[in-house]
Write an enzyme that holds these catalytic residues in place. Structure first.
Site, mmCIF file in Angstrom:
data_model
loop_
_atom_site.group_PDB
_atom_site.id
_atom_site.type_symbol
_atom_site.label_atom_id
_atom_site.label_comp_id
_atom_site.label_asym_id
_atom_site.label_seq_id
_atom_site.Cartn_x
_atom_site.Cartn_y
_atom_site.Cartn_z
ATOM 1 N N ARG A 45 0.869 -1.181 0.000
ATOM 2 C CA ARG A 45 0.000 0.000 0.000
ATOM 3 C C ARG A 45 0.902 1.225 0.000
ATOM 4 O O ARG A 45 2.116 1.111 0.100
ATOM 5 C CB ARG A 45 -1.012 -0.010 1.163
ATOM 6 C CG ARG A 45 -0.641 -0.647 2.453
ATOM 7 C CD ARG A 45 0.498 -0.001 3.199
ATOM 8 N NE ARG A 45 0.299 1.421 3.371
ATOM 9 C CZ ARG A 45 1.250 2.299 3.612
ATOM 10 N NH1 ARG A 45 2.521 1.897 3.710
ATOM 11 N NH2 ARG A 45 1.010 3.584 3.746
ATOM 12 N N GLY A 46 0.279 2.403 -0.087
ATOM 13 C CA GLY A 46 1.053 3.631 -0.217
ATOM 14 C C GLY A 46 1.123 3.976 -1.704
ATOM 15 O O GLY A 46 1.448 3.096 -2.523
ATOM 16 N N ALA A 47 0.808 5.227 -2.045
ATOM 17 C CA ALA A 47 0.602 5.594 -3.450
ATOM 18 C C ALA A 47 1.758 5.207 -4.391
ATOM 19 O O ALA A 47 1.535 4.499 -5.383
ATOM 20 C CB ALA A 47 0.292 7.090 -3.546
ATOM 21 N N ARG A 88 -7.517 -0.093 -6.602
ATOM 22 C CA ARG A 88 -7.785 0.976 -5.624
ATOM 23 C C ARG A 88 -7.982 2.298 -6.383
ATOM 24 O O ARG A 88 -7.196 2.598 -7.288
ATOM 25 C CB ARG A 88 -6.635 1.082 -4.605
ATOM 26 C CG ARG A 88 -6.474 -0.194 -3.765
ATOM 27 C CD ARG A 88 -5.536 0.029 -2.593
ATOM 28 N NE ARG A 88 -6.136 0.854 -1.572
ATOM 29 C CZ ARG A 88 -5.451 1.375 -0.539
ATOM 30 N NH1 ARG A 88 -4.151 1.158 -0.431
ATOM 31 N NH2 ARG A 88 -6.060 2.122 0.364
ATOM 32 N N GLN A 197 -1.459 2.331 10.040
ATOM 33 C CA GLN A 197 -0.207 2.463 9.270
ATOM 34 C C GLN A 197 0.863 3.219 10.065
ATOM 35 O O GLN A 197 2.053 2.964 9.905
ATOM 36 C CB GLN A 197 -0.460 3.215 7.954
ATOM 37 C CG GLN A 197 -1.229 2.421 6.908
ATOM 38 C CD GLN A 197 -2.720 2.702 6.964
ATOM 39 O OE1 GLN A 197 -3.256 3.005 8.006
ATOM 40 N NE2 GLN A 197 -3.394 2.562 5.831
ATOM 41 N N ASP A 238 -1.829 10.890 -1.749
ATOM 42 C CA ASP A 238 -2.293 9.863 -2.693
ATOM 43 C C ASP A 238 -2.677 10.468 -4.027
ATOM 44 O O ASP A 238 -2.617 9.813 -5.062
ATOM 45 C CB ASP A 238 -3.468 9.092 -2.098
ATOM 46 C CG ASP A 238 -2.966 8.198 -0.988
ATOM 47 O OD1 ASP A 238 -2.840 8.681 0.143
ATOM 48 O OD2 ASP A 238 -2.628 7.036 -1.287
ATOM 49 N N ASN A 248 -5.065 12.438 1.073
ATOM 50 C CA ASN A 248 -4.133 11.565 1.803
ATOM 51 C C ASN A 248 -4.968 10.797 2.830
ATOM 52 O O ASN A 248 -6.192 10.973 2.918
ATOM 53 C CB ASN A 248 -3.024 12.403 2.470
ATOM 54 C CG ASN A 248 -1.910 11.532 3.022
ATOM 55 O OD1 ASN A 248 -1.396 10.648 2.335
ATOM 56 N ND2 ASN A 248 -1.539 11.742 4.271
ATOM 57 N N LYS A 249 -4.305 9.954 3.584
ATOM 58 C CA LYS A 249 -4.999 9.090 4.555
ATOM 59 C C LYS A 249 -6.022 9.858 5.387
ATOM 60 O O LYS A 249 -5.761 10.971 5.822
ATOM 61 C CB LYS A 249 -3.928 8.443 5.450
ATOM 62 C CG LYS A 249 -4.425 7.493 6.511
ATOM 63 C CD LYS A 249 -5.342 6.424 5.978
ATOM 64 C CE LYS A 249 -4.736 5.631 4.853
ATOM 65 N NZ LYS A 249 -5.766 4.842 4.095
#
Ligand code: MRU
Length: 355
Positions: A45-47, A88, A197, A238, A248-249
């Site tokens: 995960r993570g852009a 995603r 995370q 993201d 973002n998150k």
């Protein structure tokens, strides 16, 4: 630092981020379908890491193709691209990487490349995307470190580290570069409910690097800003819209508003591949809704009563007015972002064509 994702013997291997920090286990993907599943289920995960994984997954899928001619190969390629694109929706790096692979594919098909040549060229491109991501994190780190005071208490949200990229990290790249440059840094990592995370991944990475790390629950952020002397906030992204709004998150928006109220600079570190000039503003960014069980359950145990409705948006959009600067691999962007983003793309294009 353990590799986030790599090619190994005709397979794509990635560390299983769902299992960290309790165990360091690797998932070996032998098909594009397995890579797509790994992205969807947050093994990776993570852009930027999602973009790299998609590129490798595409190359892997095509490497295994038994198509005899380019026409059949092209049909399969399109199908695998669609499969990756459906994993995603928010991180634009995923779509950026797929488009880049498509461009390479189209260019070489047009030039008359054979199926075997196309297989090799796609794998080669996925390796370039991987290596360029590490290099751009290093460059972001160097630019961002100039914004970090000699003795800094830094707050971050989610994980924008080596695990969220091909290596080194965006926001954590800035922190790493500051520490490597001799600055004294202490990091406050928001735990980042519901997937944790921050608590699981950011703290794991920073502790491994010997960086002073304190994990706080998300609801401590305001107090920490008022009482713990936070000097700056740095987070990843993201998707950044053309006007500088940042997805973002989930929770990032709240942190940004709090930072403004406390007079604390709020920085976003992201590569140009995270900037989507085709999305005008934050409201136009698609926000992924994840499963309710991520909220209702913790460690397999139900935390909420049956009958309660659940919301689980994985991201939020922070308006550009809360963002002090955006740190990219090409330099630091300031407001007005519509103008500075446009100019940065122009300069980057020039650098790319003269390179
Ligand atoms: O749902 P995730 O874990 O993929 O979300 C990740 C984030 O929001 C990160 O902050 C972002 O991708 C930047 S990573 C360099």
């Amino acid at each position: 630092m353990l590799p986030t994702i790599e090619w190994k013997d005709d397979a794509v291997v990635m560390i299983d981020q769902r299992k960290l920090p309790a165990s360091e286990v690797y998932v070996t993907c032998k098909t594009a379908k397995e890579v797509a599943k790994a992205i969807k289920t947050m093994v990776i995960r993570g852009a930027p890491a999602i973009g790299v994984a998609a590129a490798m997954g595409l190359a892997l899928g095509m490497k295994r193709s038994s198509a005899s001619g380019t026409k059949q190969f092209a049909t399969e390629f399109q199908r695998v691209c669609d499969e990756m694109a459906a994993t995603r929706p928010t991180a634009v790096n995923l779509f950026w990487a797929i488009e880049r692979m498509k461009r390479v594919f189209a260019r070489h098909v047009q030039a008359g490349a054979s199926v075997d040549e196309l297989k090799r060229l796609l794998e080669e491109e996925s390796r370039h995307i991987h290596d360029e991501d590490v290099a751009s994190c290093r460059a972001m780190g160097a630019h961002g470190a100039t914004l970090v005071p000699a003795d800094a208490r830094i707050l971050t949200h989610c994980n924008a580290g080596a695990l969220a990229t091909a290596g080194y990290g965006t926001a954590l790249g800035v922190i790493r570069a500051a520490a490597e440059g001799g600055k004294k840094v202490a990091v406050f990592a928001d735990e980042t409910r519901p997937f944790l995370q921050g608590a699981r991944l950011t703290a794991w990475e920073l502790v491994k690097d010997g960086i002073d790390t304190t994990v706080i629950t998300d609801n401590m952020t305001a107090s920490m800003m008022r009482l713990a002397g936070i000097d700056l906030v740095v987070v990843g992204a993201d998707r950044i819209a053309a006007n500088g709004d940042v997805a973002n998150k989930i929770g990032t928006y709240g942190v940004a508003v709090l930072a403004k109220e406390h007079g604390i600079p709020f920085y976003v570190a992201a590569p140009l591949s995270t900037i989507d000039v085709n999305t005008p503003d934050g409201d136009a960014i698609p926000i992924e809704q994840r499963s309710a069980t991520e909220v209702t359950h913790s460690n397999g145990k139900q935390m909420t009563p049956n009958g309660a409705s659940i919301q689980n948006p994985a991201f939020d959009a922070t308006p550009a007015k809360y963002i002090t600067a955006i740190i990219t691999e090409h330099g630091v962007l300031r407001a007005p972002y519509d103008k500075s983003i446009r100019e940065m793309f122009e300069t980057a294009k020039q650098e790319l064509t003269t390179a």
